[in-house]
Motif scaffolding. Structure first.
Motif, PDB file in Angstrom:
ATOM      1  N   LEU A 184      99.213  69.857  47.130  1.00 17.33           N
ATOM      2  CA  LEU A 184     100.556  70.420  47.314  1.00 17.33           C
ATOM      3  C   LEU A 184     100.561  71.513  48.389  1.00 17.33           C
ATOM      4  O   LEU A 184     101.474  71.585  49.214  1.00 17.33           O
ATOM      5  CB  LEU A 184     101.080  70.979  45.991  1.00 17.33           C
ATOM      6  CG  LEU A 184     101.475  69.943  44.931  1.00 17.33           C
ATOM      7  CD1 LEU A 184     101.825  70.625  43.612  1.00 17.33           C
ATOM      8  CD2 LEU A 184     102.657  69.099  45.408  1.00 17.33           C
ATOM      9  N   THR A 185      99.539  72.356  48.394  1.00 17.17           N
ATOM     10  CA  THR A 185      99.505  73.442  49.372  1.00 17.17           C
ATOM     11  C   THR A 185      99.178  72.939  50.776  1.00 17.17           C
ATOM     12  O   THR A 185      99.452  73.636  51.766  1.00 17.17           O
ATOM     13  CB  THR A 185      98.473  74.515  48.955  1.00 17.17           C
ATOM     14  OG1 THR A 185      97.201  73.904  48.729  1.00 17.17           O
ATOM     15  CG2 THR A 185      98.915  75.223  47.680  1.00 17.17           C
ATOM     16  N   ALA A 197     110.683  72.342  52.756  1.00 20.95           N
ATOM     17  CA  ALA A 197     109.973  72.314  51.475  1.00 20.95           C
ATOM     18  C   ALA A 197     110.498  73.426  50.578  1.00 20.95           C
ATOM     19  O   ALA A 197     110.505  74.602  50.962  1.00 20.95           O
ATOM     20  CB  ALA A 197     108.470  72.471  51.689  1.00 20.95           C
ATOM     21  N   THR A 252     110.201  75.630  47.162  1.00 22.00           N
ATOM     22  CA  THR A 252     109.395  76.117  46.046  1.00 22.00           C
ATOM     23  C   THR A 252     110.314  76.954  45.164  1.00 22.00           C
ATOM     24  O   THR A 252     110.871  77.953  45.624  1.00 22.00           O
ATOM     25  CB  THR A 252     108.208  76.978  46.512  1.00 22.00           C
ATOM     26  OG1 THR A 252     107.464  76.279  47.511  1.00 22.00           O
ATOM     27  CG2 THR A 252     107.304  77.316  45.340  1.00 22.00           C
ATOM     28  N   VAL A 264     107.113  75.670  38.067  1.00 20.50           N
ATOM     29  CA  VAL A 264     107.214  75.862  39.516  1.00 20.50           C
ATOM     30  C   VAL A 264     107.545  74.493  40.096  1.00 20.50           C
ATOM     31  O   VAL A 264     106.756  73.548  39.968  1.00 20.50           O
ATOM     32  CB  VAL A 264     105.914  76.407  40.116  1.00 20.50           C
ATOM     33  CG1 VAL A 264     106.053  76.532  41.634  1.00 20.50           C
ATOM     34  CG2 VAL A 264     105.565  77.760  39.510  1.00 20.50           C
ATOM     35  N   CYS A 315     108.298  71.890  43.112  1.00 23.57           N
ATOM     36  CA  CYS A 315     107.984  71.617  44.518  1.00 23.57           C
ATOM     37  C   CYS A 315     108.748  70.364  44.935  1.00 23.57           C
ATOM     38  O   CYS A 315     108.570  69.296  44.346  1.00 23.57           O
ATOM     39  CB  CYS A 315     106.486  71.393  44.715  1.00 23.57           C
ATOM     40  SG  CYS A 315     105.459  72.840  44.336  1.00 23.57           S
ATOM     41  N   ASP A 334     110.479  68.350  48.580  1.00 22.69           N
ATOM     42  CA  ASP A 334     110.822  68.347  50.010  1.00 22.69           C
ATOM     43  C   ASP A 334     112.195  67.716  50.193  1.00 22.69           C
ATOM     44  O   ASP A 334     112.673  66.980  49.313  1.00 22.69           O
ATOM     45  CB  ASP A 334     109.751  67.607  50.820  1.00 22.69           C
ATOM     46  CG  ASP A 334     109.862  66.110  50.678  1.00 22.69           C
ATOM     47  OD1 ASP A 334     109.984  65.426  51.692  1.00 22.69           O
ATOM     48  OD2 ASP A 334     109.818  65.623  49.518  1.00 22.69           O
ATOM     49  N   TRP A 371     112.727  78.233  50.822  1.00 25.06           N
ATOM     50  CA  TRP A 371     112.607  77.064  51.699  1.00 25.06           C
ATOM     51  C   TRP A 371     111.653  77.426  52.826  1.00 25.06           C
ATOM     52  O   TRP A 371     111.785  78.473  53.459  1.00 25.06           O
ATOM     53  CB  TRP A 371     113.961  76.675  52.279  1.00 25.06           C
ATOM     54  CG  TRP A 371     114.893  75.995  51.308  1.00 25.06           C
ATOM     55  CD1 TRP A 371     115.901  76.557  50.606  1.00 25.06           C
ATOM     56  CD2 TRP A 371     114.886  74.605  50.964  1.00 25.06           C
ATOM     57  NE1 TRP A 371     116.529  75.626  49.824  1.00 25.06           N
ATOM     58  CE2 TRP A 371     115.928  74.406  50.029  1.00 25.06           C
ATOM     59  CE3 TRP A 371     114.105  73.514  51.334  1.00 25.06           C
ATOM     60  CZ2 TRP A 371     116.215  73.167  49.471  1.00 25.06           C
ATOM     61  CZ3 TRP A 371     114.383  72.272  50.792  1.00 25.06           C
ATOM     62  CH2 TRP A 371     115.420  72.105  49.866  1.00 25.06           C
ATOM     63  N   ARG A 378     106.208  74.594  54.035  1.00 25.35           N
ATOM     64  CA  ARG A 378     105.137  74.263  53.086  1.00 25.35           C
ATOM     65  C   ARG A 378     105.518  74.812  51.713  1.00 25.35           C
ATOM     66  O   ARG A 378     106.441  75.630  51.589  1.00 25.35           O
ATOM     67  CB  ARG A 378     103.814  74.877  53.540  1.00 25.35           C
ATOM     68  CG  ARG A 378     103.781  76.398  53.477  1.00 25.35           C
ATOM     69  CD  ARG A 378     102.653  76.977  54.263  1.00 25.35           C
ATOM     70  NE  ARG A 378     102.851  76.768  55.708  1.00 25.35           N
ATOM     71  CZ  ARG A 378     101.944  77.088  56.617  1.00 25.35           C
ATOM     72  NH1 ARG A 378     100.783  77.606  56.255  1.00 25.35           N
ATOM     73  NH2 ARG A 378     102.197  76.882  57.900  1.00 25.35           N
ATOM     74  N   PHE A 379     104.815  74.366  50.685  1.00 24.68           N
ATOM     75  CA  PHE A 379     105.050  74.892  49.345  1.00 24.68           C
ATOM     76  C   PHE A 379     104.275  76.196  49.184  1.00 24.68           C
ATOM     77  O   PHE A 379     103.095  76.283  49.536  1.00 24.68           O
ATOM     78  CB  PHE A 379     104.619  73.887  48.283  1.00 24.68           C
ATOM     79  CG  PHE A 379     105.374  72.586  48.350  1.00 24.68           C
ATOM     80  CD1 PHE A 379     106.758  72.563  48.246  1.00 24.68           C
ATOM     81  CD2 PHE A 379     104.702  71.383  48.530  1.00 24.68           C
ATOM     82  CE1 PHE A 379     107.463  71.371  48.322  1.00 24.68           C
ATOM     83  CE2 PHE A 379     105.389  70.187  48.603  1.00 24.68           C
ATOM     84  CZ  PHE A 379     106.777  70.173  48.494  1.00 24.68           C
ATOM     85  N   ARG A 380     104.948  77.196  48.661  1.00 28.87           N
ATOM     86  CA  ARG A 380     104.351  78.514  48.481  1.00 28.87           C
ATOM     87  C   ARG A 380     103.787  78.644  47.071  1.00 28.87           C
ATOM     88  O   ARG A 380     104.472  79.038  46.140  1.00 28.87           O
ATOM     89  CB  ARG A 380     105.392  79.600  48.756  1.00 28.87           C
ATOM     90  CG  ARG A 380     105.883  79.650  50.204  1.00 28.87           C
ATOM     91  CD  ARG A 380     104.737  79.956  51.153  1.00 28.87           C
ATOM     92  NE  ARG A 380     105.160  80.040  52.551  1.00 28.87           N
ATOM     93  CZ  ARG A 380     104.336  80.301  53.559  1.00 28.87           C
ATOM     94  NH1 ARG A 380     103.047  80.485  53.313  1.00 28.87           N
ATOM     95  NH2 ARG A 380     104.793  80.361  54.791  1.00 28.87           N
ATOM     96  N   LEU A 381     102.520  78.287  46.903  1.00 25.76           N
ATOM     97  CA  LEU A 381     101.857  78.340  45.610  1.00 25.76           C
ATOM     98  C   LEU A 381     100.669  79.297  45.688  1.00 25.76           C
ATOM     99  O   LEU A 381      99.902  79.259  46.658  1.00 25.76           O
ATOM    100  CB  LEU A 381     101.353  76.952  45.197  1.00 25.76           C
ATOM    101  CG  LEU A 381     102.391  75.828  45.134  1.00 25.76           C
ATOM    102  CD1 LEU A 381     101.699  74.518  44.772  1.00 25.76           C
ATOM    103  CD2 LEU A 381     103.487  76.149  44.144  1.00 25.76           C
TER     104      LEU A 381
END
Length: 317
Positions: free
Chosen positions: A94-95, A104, A106, A144, A146, A148, A175, A178-181
């Protein structure tokens, strides 16, 4: 005759007795060693069976949810409980995802939040990429999310350590390309402490990247749930409450003694009410809490609790 006259007969008898006793003790030792070895093997087998059963339960729960969703016309594509290397692989995938700027989403959803919250409070329309499946997001919270903008990736993870509930709204919904994890939401990273607390048991482990480097544990004598020996119920409950209070005081002292500046985060797990009481009375600010069902002696219960805590619920929409 000569042995009797010299007193050697009694000595020989005593030697024979001691040799027999020595043989009995040797046999007992060997039997005890074999029993301990068998017990250790049995425990390892039991742990493996527990892991297999947990995976099977998660699979059956996913199948049950799919069947129930089929009846309603909706179902998640996949549901699983992930931990260890499997969880790490999903987080890494995911990251590593990249897309266009603001392609994307999150979203950190609290309990009782879902698609309507995103639409009304943040102007996030889930129906465009997900269609009718947007309703499935409501069942996943807290999580959380995720997603797109093309709907290629649509997944929710309920991390072991949910992000701080005090996060501002503009930090919960983002937004980006990328996903902010954060890995610490999902995986045992850095130096942290995890404490297991029950009404009669306490176990505290200090960990470095998931490996335990320190341990403290004890059990307290707390009466069971039902009175015995002629106690009145009221008297029995007073005695038990006092014993629990004394136990929690020992827990507070152990936490104050062991959890210092060298610990990045503290997690509290165990019986829900006991965990909440300890966190409040000791003015603790744990990075995460969870109700776990860990039994056995303090050290083995801590191992079970640690494994159970670092498990994440995963759903693919």
């Amino acid at each position: 005759m000569l042995d009797a006259l010299l007193g050697r007969a009694s000595l020989k008898e005593r030697i024979d007795e001691l040799e027999e006793e020595n043989e009995r003790l040797r046999n007992r030792y060997e039997a005890e060693s074999e029993r301990r070895s068998e017990a250790a093997t049995a425990r390892q087998d039991a742990e493996e069976r527990v892991n297999r059963l947990e995976d099977r339960i998660a699979q059956l729960e996913g199948e049950l949810e799919q069947l129930e969703g089929d009846e309603a016309g909706l179902s998640v594509r996949r549901r699983d409980r992930l931990r260890g290397s499997r969880l790490e692989a999903v987080v890494d995938r995911l990251t590593s995802f990249r897309t266009d700027p603001e392609g994307a989403l999150t979203a950190i959803l609290r309990e009782d939040e879902g698609s309507e919250t995103l639409a009304e409070a943040f102007d996030v329309d889930l129906e465009t990429p997900l269609g009718d499946r947007a309703a499935l997001v409501d069942e996943a919270a807290p999580c959380v999310l995720c997603l797109d903008d093309a709907g290629l990736i649509a997944a929710a993870l309920e991390p072991p350590a949910m992000p701080d509930r005090a996060l501002a709204d503009d930090s919960r919904i983002a937004w980006d390309d990328r996903f902010r994890l954060e890995r610490e939401w999902f995986l045992p990273t850095g130096r942290y402490a995890l404490a297991l607390v029950r009404t009669d048991l306490f176990a505290l482990g200090t960990y470095a990247d998931g490996d335990r480097v320190d341990y403290r544990g004890f059990e307290s004598d707390v009466k069971g749930n039902h009175s015995k020996g002629g106690f009145s119920q009221a008297r029995f409950e007073r005695i038990r409450d006092d014993q629990i209070d004394d136990h929690l005081e020992r827990c507070r002292e152990a936490l104050a003694e062991r959890v210092g500046d060298d610990i990045d985060r503290l997690y509290l797990v165990g019986q829900r009410g006991v965990v909440e009481t300890l966190a409040e009375d000791a003015s603790l600010e744990p990075a995460g809490t969870a109700a776990v069902d860990a039994t056995g002696d303090p050290k083995s219960a801590l191992e079970d609790a640690h494994r159970s805590f670092w498990t994440a619920e995963f759903r693919a929409f």
